[in-house]
Design an enzyme around this catalytic site. Structure first.
Site, PDB file in Angstrom:
ATOM      1  N   THR A   1      45.347  42.301  26.747  1.00 47.44           N
ATOM      2  CA  THR A   1      45.724  40.966  26.272  1.00 47.44           C
ATOM      3  C   THR A   1      44.519  40.047  26.084  1.00 47.44           C
ATOM      4  OG1 THR A   1      47.392  39.226  26.597  1.00 47.44           O
ATOM      5  CG2 THR A   1      46.118  39.865  28.523  1.00 47.44           C
TER       6      THR A   1
ATOM      7  N   LYS B   1      48.017  38.191  34.251  1.00 47.65           N
ATOM      8  CA  LYS B   1      47.060  38.441  33.163  1.00 47.65           C
ATOM      9  C   LYS B   1      47.177  37.398  32.046  1.00 47.65           C
ATOM     10  CE  LYS B   1      50.217  40.272  30.214  1.00 47.65           C
ATOM     11  NZ  LYS B   1      50.441  40.025  28.770  1.00 47.65           N
TER      12      LYS B   1
END
Length: 333
Positions: free
Chosen positions: A248, A191
């Site tokens: 995120t 990610k």
């Protein structure tokens, strides 16, 4: 039952977890390599550098000396991925893991040279102890403020997973368990580069349409490589996958997002890295993941453009243009 824990690593996430475990009632030791920082924590109970608003509970024992650590039931590793192996080796030499029932990795990354996950590095330095991962969309700043948070404990042993889960269960912090340690670690590592891409889009003043497209296609790439590495597809649609990706890519707390935003605004990468004490794991992880994708023959065009921007000098604007001007394909391909 786990009654004591040692938290290894005194960045923002390590500091938040040391506090969280103490709030849970565990006997907590807290180690950081920076003697000056740890002395400040000991004296003021605050980390002015990372989490100035969090007051560390007085019962947390703070040190920068490995040999001062007493053996504990659980060791929690919260160090940058590039320092994981050397840190685990120091822990092994110190005897701090001599009675450990579980070693927990809270770091997200893949070793560049070998492609090993963080638990594989820890296990190679401290063999014979069960390994687990704590991961998910967890920003230290929000955990420190006791804002509602969910996470995943991944472990091959269900009893150990439940014991670790109990340690990380508070009224504001809910954890789930999975046996897919491989998928959880690959999802956590993957990610980060995509958060940089989201930040670049923000820095280039692109809109919500752009960001939604990037996050959706990022998840498709994560699933392809994660399954090729042995992870389960359902893991990538859970907290450690899409949850962490969303957290995120959209958050002001994300270091990787901030790096991407500054890149999109035209700042050189070297200048960005030197201007912050915090480690943006996505910069290093992009190279590790790009190498893994090539080795597995997995098509990851978005990751490829991020790699070109970070490691080959391509401009963010050119990378975004090339990404969106590729030949048309079916969505499922």
């Amino acid at each position: 039952m786990i009654q004591s824990a040692t938290v290894i690593g005194a960045g923002s996430w390590g500091t938040a977890l040391a506090a969280l475990l103490s709030w849970r009632g565990l006997d907590v030791q807290f180690w950081g390599r920076d003697a000056e920082l740890m002395a400040q924590l000991q004296d003021t109970r605050r980390s002015a550098r990372y989490l100035p608003d969090l007051e560390l509970p007085p019962q947390v024992r703070v040190t920068s000396d490995f040999h001062a650590l007493q053996p504990a039931d659980m060791l929690v590793f919260v160090v940058p991925s590039k320092a994981m192996l050397s840190t685990a080796q120091l822990v092994a030499q110190s005897g701090a893991a001599s009675r450990a029932r579980v070693l927990v990795s809270c770091s997200k990354g893949i070793e560049l040279e070998t492609g090993r996950r963080m638990t594989e590095l820890i296990g190679s330095a401290i063999p014979g102890v069960p390994l687990a991962v704590l991961t998910g969309p967890n920003h230290a700043e929000e955990v420190a403020r006791q804002m509602a948070t969910a996470a995943v404990v991944a472990c091959a042993d269900d009893d150990i997973a439940k014991a670790v889960q109990a340690c990380f269960t508070l009224p504001f912090f809910r954890t789930y368990t999975t046996d897919d340690i491989v998928g959880a670690e690959w999802a956590g590592a993957m990610k980060n580069p995509y958060a940089i891409a989201a930040g670049i889009a923000h820095g280039l003043k692109m809109g919500d349409n752009t960001l939604a497209a990037l996050v959706t296609r990022a998840l498709a790439e994560m699933v392809r490589l994660g399954m090729a590495e042995g992870g389960k597809v359902e893991t990538f649609y859970g907290l450690s996958g899409v949850g962490d990706l969303m957290g995120t890519c959209y958050s002001e707390h994300s270091r990787n997002h901030r790096v991407g935003m500054m890149l999109g605004q035209g700042r050189p990468l070297d200048e960005i890295i030197s201007s912050t004490r915090m480690v943006a794991e996505g910069v290093l992880n992009t190279a590790s993941l790009h190498r893994a994708a090539q080795a597995r023959g997995v098509r990851m065009p978005l990751l490829g453009e991020i790699y070109a921007v970070l490691h080959q000098g391509k401009s963010p604007k050119e990378g975004m243009r090339d990404l969106f001007s590729r030949d048309p394909r079916p969505e499922a391909d």
